[in-house]
Design an enzyme around this catalytic site. Structure first.
Site, PDB file in Angstrom:
ATOM      1  N   ARG A 108       0.813  -1.216   0.000  1.00  0.00           N
ATOM      2  CA  ARG A 108       0.000   0.000   0.000  1.00  0.00           C
ATOM      3  C   ARG A 108       0.847   1.266   0.000  1.00  0.00           C
ATOM      4  NH1 ARG A 108      -3.071   1.590  -2.768  1.00  0.00           N
ATOM      5  NH2 ARG A 108      -3.964  -0.512  -2.616  1.00  0.00           N
ATOM      6  N   LYS A 143       1.241  24.875  -3.808  1.00  0.00           N
ATOM      7  CA  LYS A 143       0.027  24.203  -3.323  1.00  0.00           C
ATOM      8  C   LYS A 143       0.240  22.689  -3.391  1.00  0.00           C
ATOM      9  CE  LYS A 143      -2.829  28.088  -4.813  1.00  0.00           C
ATOM     10  NZ  LYS A 143      -3.858  28.574  -5.751  1.00  0.00           N
ATOM     11  N   LYS A 175       2.682  38.991  -3.218  1.00  0.00           N
ATOM     12  CA  LYS A 175       1.300  38.689  -3.558  1.00  0.00           C
ATOM     13  C   LYS A 175       0.362  39.775  -3.054  1.00  0.00           C
ATOM     14  CE  LYS A 175       0.009  34.402  -3.576  1.00  0.00           C
ATOM     15  NZ  LYS A 175      -0.071  34.188  -5.047  1.00  0.00           N
ATOM     16  N   GLU A 205       2.793  40.061  -8.014  1.00  0.00           N
ATOM     17  CA  GLU A 205       1.468  39.706  -8.516  1.00  0.00           C
ATOM     18  C   GLU A 205       0.653  40.974  -8.748  1.00  0.00           C
ATOM     19  OE1 GLU A 205      -2.389  38.129  -6.263  1.00  0.00           O
ATOM     20  OE2 GLU A 205      -0.852  36.581  -6.431  1.00  0.00           O
ATOM     21  N   ASP A 226      -2.590  37.802 -12.503  1.00  0.00           N
ATOM     22  CA  ASP A 226      -3.493  36.909 -11.798  1.00  0.00           C
ATOM     23  C   ASP A 226      -4.953  37.106 -12.186  1.00  0.00           C
ATOM     24  OD1 ASP A 226      -3.895  34.868  -9.799  1.00  0.00           O
ATOM     25  OD2 ASP A 226      -4.768  36.420  -8.528  1.00  0.00           O
TER      26      ASP A 226
END
Length: 289
Positions: A108, A143, A175, A205, A226
């Site tokens: 597994r 992410k 950002k 950004e 963005d």
């Protein structure tokens, strides 16, 4: 699906031992595999294959091998394909032989890792093929699954994509929340440039053409455009390249397979796709005796 293993693909071998140790400890716990140990004799041996249940791009075979050999160094593991290669459903991607107990107990962990990373590689390959013939590169984001970032980013490269920064430490990305906290685009850029040396790249950004104009008045290496609609994105790329011919333009925000070609045709250098790692479907791979 087409594609071969990238020639410069490098696996993060130095991180394998810790990952496999933790994964096996999580599964085996204090008592080990009580099902297998009750049913299978200690000296029983067998042969098994890792086989594809669907078409896909392979990544993570060294992790599967490490999972088996962590329990028994004498296990034989022979990969039939290299990471980054594609194959059709029914294909055997690796053969494993040796202790039946070991194969069942490590199964597994081995499958979880190779299925997940192959899912990342397969999704990346789809995006890369969709933008083929344009200037744009498909890149991943931060992410990622905690603890698996280096391996997921490796899988993106196996699928033909490229890596964005690996963490908060290797590049400056200003950002929207940084801009809000600093009181504006200019202030954020000036503070970031003053605090970092000449070797550190700075990307900012921007959500609007107005923000872009402000950013272009400063010493930045890249702009992240963005959530812009395609016409606005095309205008932003043209303006940025005119003002700073060497600047890199990255598109991001809700990029999907059905939209990525139009985004690529705006002339952007990079398209970042968070879904490559945060929403990917595992590739169906089984272990068969």
């Amino acid at each position: 699906m087409t594609g071969h293993a990238p020639s410069n693909l490098q696996f993060p071998h130095h991180l394998v031992a810790a990952l496999i140790k933790d994964a096996l400890a999580e599964d085996l716990g204090l008592a080990g595999d009580i099902t297998t140990n009750a049913i299978i004799a200690p000296d029983d041996v067998t042969e098994a294959v890792l086989a594809l249940r669907e078409d896909g791009c392979i990544a993570g075979l060294p992790l599967a091998e490490a999972a088996f050999r962590a329990l028994d160094p004498g296990i034989s593991f022979a990969a039939e394909l290299r990471d980054g290669e594609t194959a059709h459903a029914g294909s055997v991607i690796a053969r494993v032989s040796g202790s039946t107990r070991t194969i069942l107990s490590a199964e597994r962990v081995a499958l979880n890792l190779v299925q997940h990373l192959s899912g990342v590689a397969t999704a990346t390959r789809h995006f890369v093929e969709t933008v083929h013939g344009t200037h744009a590169r498909i890149v991943c984001t931060r992410k990622t699954t905690p603890g698996l970032r280096a391996f997921e980013k490796y899988a993106v490269r196996a699928g033909g994509g490229y890596n964005h920064r690996f963490g908060l430490f290797d590049a400056v990305l200003i950002k929207d929340n940084h801009i809000a906290a600093a009181g504006g685009v200019s202030g954020a850029i000036e503070l970031a440039r003053a605090a970092n040396g000449h070797m550190v790249k700075i990307e900012v950004e921007v959500d609007t053409l107005t923000q872009l104009e402000e950013a272009l008045r400063h010493d930045v290496d890249a702009v992240l455009l963005d959530n812009m609609a395609v016409p606005e994105l095309k205008s932003a790329v043209a303006r940025a390249k005119t003002a700073k011919p060497g600047i890199l333009c990255e598109a991001s925000g809700g990029v999907r397979l059905v939209t990525v070609r139009a985004i690529a045709e705006t002339g952007v250098d990079m398209i970042s796709v968070g879904a490559l790692t945060h929403s990917v479907k595992a590739l169906d791979i089984g272990l068969d005796f």
